[in-house]
Design a protein around this motif. Sequence first.
Motif, PDB file in Angstrom:
ATOM      1  N   ALA A  62     -14.458  -0.135  -9.534  1.00 33.02           N
ATOM      2  CA  ALA A  62     -13.512  -0.894 -10.363  1.00 33.02           C
ATOM      3  C   ALA A  62     -14.083  -2.273 -10.698  1.00 33.02           C
ATOM      4  CB  ALA A  62     -12.174  -1.028  -9.634  1.00 33.02           C
ATOM      5  N   GLY A  63     -14.808  -2.851  -9.757  1.00 34.60           N
ATOM      6  CA  GLY A  63     -15.393  -4.172  -9.975  1.00 34.60           C
ATOM      7  C   GLY A  63     -16.414  -4.170 -11.103  1.00 34.60           C
ATOM      8  N   ARG A  64     -17.226  -3.127 -11.125  1.00 32.87           N
ATOM      9  CA  ARG A  64     -18.247  -3.018 -12.172  1.00 32.87           C
ATOM     10  C   ARG A  64     -17.596  -2.962 -13.561  1.00 32.87           C
ATOM     11  NH1 ARG A  64     -23.457  -1.620 -11.679  1.00 32.87           N
ATOM     12  NH2 ARG A  64     -23.231  -0.948  -9.528  1.00 32.87           N
ATOM     13  N   LEU A 100      -8.133  -4.988  -2.706  1.00 30.87           N
ATOM     14  CA  LEU A 100      -7.747  -3.645  -3.151  1.00 30.87           C
ATOM     15  C   LEU A 100      -7.242  -2.867  -1.938  1.00 30.87           C
ATOM     16  CD1 LEU A 100     -10.585  -2.608  -5.646  1.00 30.87           C
ATOM     17  CD2 LEU A 100      -8.639  -4.130  -5.989  1.00 30.87           C
ATOM     18  N   ASN A 101      -6.108  -2.230  -2.097  1.00 33.62           N
ATOM     19  CA  ASN A 101      -5.500  -1.470  -0.994  1.00 33.62           C
ATOM     20  C   ASN A 101      -5.389   0.001  -1.346  1.00 33.62           C
ATOM     21  OD1 ASN A 101      -4.727  -3.771   0.762  1.00 33.62           O
ATOM     22  ND2 ASN A 101      -3.536  -4.340  -1.039  1.00 33.62           N
ATOM     23  N   ALA A 102      -5.382   0.846  -0.318  1.00 35.70           N
ATOM     24  CA  ALA A 102      -5.139   2.280  -0.507  1.00 35.70           C
ATOM     25  C   ALA A 102      -4.554   2.809   0.798  1.00 35.70           C
ATOM     26  CB  ALA A 102      -6.429   3.010  -0.849  1.00 35.70           C
ATOM     27  N   SER A 103      -3.850   3.918   0.721  1.00 38.62           N
ATOM     28  CA  SER A 103      -3.256   4.494   1.922  1.00 38.62           C
ATOM     29  C   SER A 103      -4.361   5.087   2.803  1.00 38.62           C
ATOM     30  CB  SER A 103      -2.280   5.597   1.536  1.00 38.62           C
ATOM     31  OG  SER A 103      -2.995   6.662   0.948  1.00 38.62           O
ATOM     32  N   PRO A 104      -4.100   5.243   4.119  1.00 40.18           N
ATOM     33  CA  PRO A 104      -5.102   5.840   5.006  1.00 40.18           C
ATOM     34  C   PRO A 104      -5.537   7.229   4.529  1.00 40.18           C
ATOM     35  CG  PRO A 104      -3.290   4.923   6.295  1.00 40.18           C
ATOM     36  CD  PRO A 104      -2.901   4.778   4.856  1.00 40.18           C
ATOM     37  N   SER A 116      -3.940   3.247  -4.842  1.00 43.94           N
ATOM     38  CA  SER A 116      -3.674   4.668  -4.534  1.00 43.94           C
ATOM     39  C   SER A 116      -3.156   5.445  -5.733  1.00 43.94           C
ATOM     40  CB  SER A 116      -2.668   4.797  -3.388  1.00 43.94           C
ATOM     41  OG  SER A 116      -3.206   4.283  -2.205  1.00 43.94           O
ATOM     42  N   HIS A 117      -2.317   4.795  -6.536  1.00 44.17           N
ATOM     43  CA  HIS A 117      -1.649   5.516  -7.620  1.00 44.17           C
ATOM     44  C   HIS A 117      -2.128   5.117  -9.006  1.00 44.17           C
ATOM     45  CE1 HIS A 117       0.848   6.894  -4.397  1.00 44.17           C
ATOM     46  NE2 HIS A 117       1.135   5.646  -4.082  1.00 44.17           N
ATOM     47  N   PHE A 118      -3.263   4.429  -9.071  1.00 41.89           N
ATOM     48  CA  PHE A 118      -3.764   3.993 -10.376  1.00 41.89           C
ATOM     49  C   PHE A 118      -5.171   4.538 -10.621  1.00 41.89           C
ATOM     50  CE2 PHE A 118      -0.664   0.677  -9.278  1.00 41.89           C
ATOM     51  CZ  PHE A 118       0.122   0.709 -10.423  1.00 41.89           C
ATOM     52  N   VAL A 147      -7.029  -0.016 -12.533  1.00 39.54           N
ATOM     53  CA  VAL A 147      -7.336  -1.001 -11.490  1.00 39.54           C
ATOM     54  C   VAL A 147      -8.269  -2.077 -12.060  1.00 39.54           C
ATOM     55  CG1 VAL A 147      -8.433  -1.368  -9.241  1.00 39.54           C
ATOM     56  CG2 VAL A 147      -6.986   0.634  -9.598  1.00 39.54           C
ATOM     57  N   ALA A 148      -9.273  -1.644 -12.830  1.00 39.45           N
ATOM     58  CA  ALA A 148     -10.209  -2.604 -13.427  1.00 39.45           C
ATOM     59  C   ALA A 148      -9.463  -3.579 -14.337  1.00 39.45           C
ATOM     60  CB  ALA A 148     -11.287  -1.859 -14.212  1.00 39.45           C
ATOM     61  N   ALA A 149      -8.501  -3.072 -15.105  1.00 41.70           N
ATOM     62  CA  ALA A 149      -7.739  -3.938 -16.013  1.00 41.70           C
ATOM     63  C   ALA A 149      -6.925  -4.961 -15.221  1.00 41.70           C
ATOM     64  CB  ALA A 149      -6.820  -3.080 -16.890  1.00 41.70           C
TER      65      ALA A 149
END
Length: 167
Positions: free
Chosen positions: A17-19, A100-104, A150-152, A157-159
Motif C-alpha cells: 500500500a505504501g508503494r 495499518l491494522n488487520a485482524s489476527p 482488513s476490509h479494504f 488503503v493506499a488512497a
Amino acid sequence: MENIYLVGFMGTGKSAAGRLAATQLGWKFVDLDALIEHAQGCAIAAIFSRKGEEHFRGLEHAALAQVAEGSRQVVACGGGIVIKPENIALMKRTGVMVCLNASPEVIMARTAGTGQRPLLNVPDPRQRIAELLAQRAPLYAQADVQIDTSHFSLVEVAAQIATVPLR
Ligand code: S3P
C-alpha cells in the motif's frame, strides 16, 4: 520535514500500500527492510539467525535515522520499529506516523508459509501473533493515524494513506 511512516504488524500491507500511495503523491517510496537487506547483502531472516534480534534492531534504528533526513517519502517500516521509543520520537519529529491494522486471522493468512519472517517461524505462529499483537498494541496506538486494512482493497488503503493530514 514531510514524510509518512507506515507502521503496523507484519502482513498489514505496509509495503504494497505504501508503494502505491507514494506513486499517488509523487513521493519517493522507501522500504526500510529492503534498505537493510541491501546494505547487509543478506535477507532479514539471515541477519536474525546469524547475529540475533538485538543486532537487527540496531541496524533498523540506524536505517531509520538515515532515511529521516529526507523529505517527501512514504516509508514502510518493519513491524518491530515501534519497540524502540527513540524510533517513535524520530518518526513523529520528521513526519506523520500511520499505523495499518488487520485482524489476527488476516495477519495469519497473509504471513503464512513464506518463511521470510523469523519471528513467526515457530511451531505455533497463531499464538505468537496474538502475543506480539498484545505486547505491541500500546506502541502501535501511539501512531497519529490508524487505518484498518482488513476490509479494504490495496487501492483503498493506499488512497487513505495518500490523504492523511500532514503537519
Ligand atoms: C518484524 C517485521 C518484519 C521485519 C522483521 C521483524 C517485526 O517486517 O522487520 O522480520 O518485529 O515485526 P514486516 O513488518 O515488513 O514483515
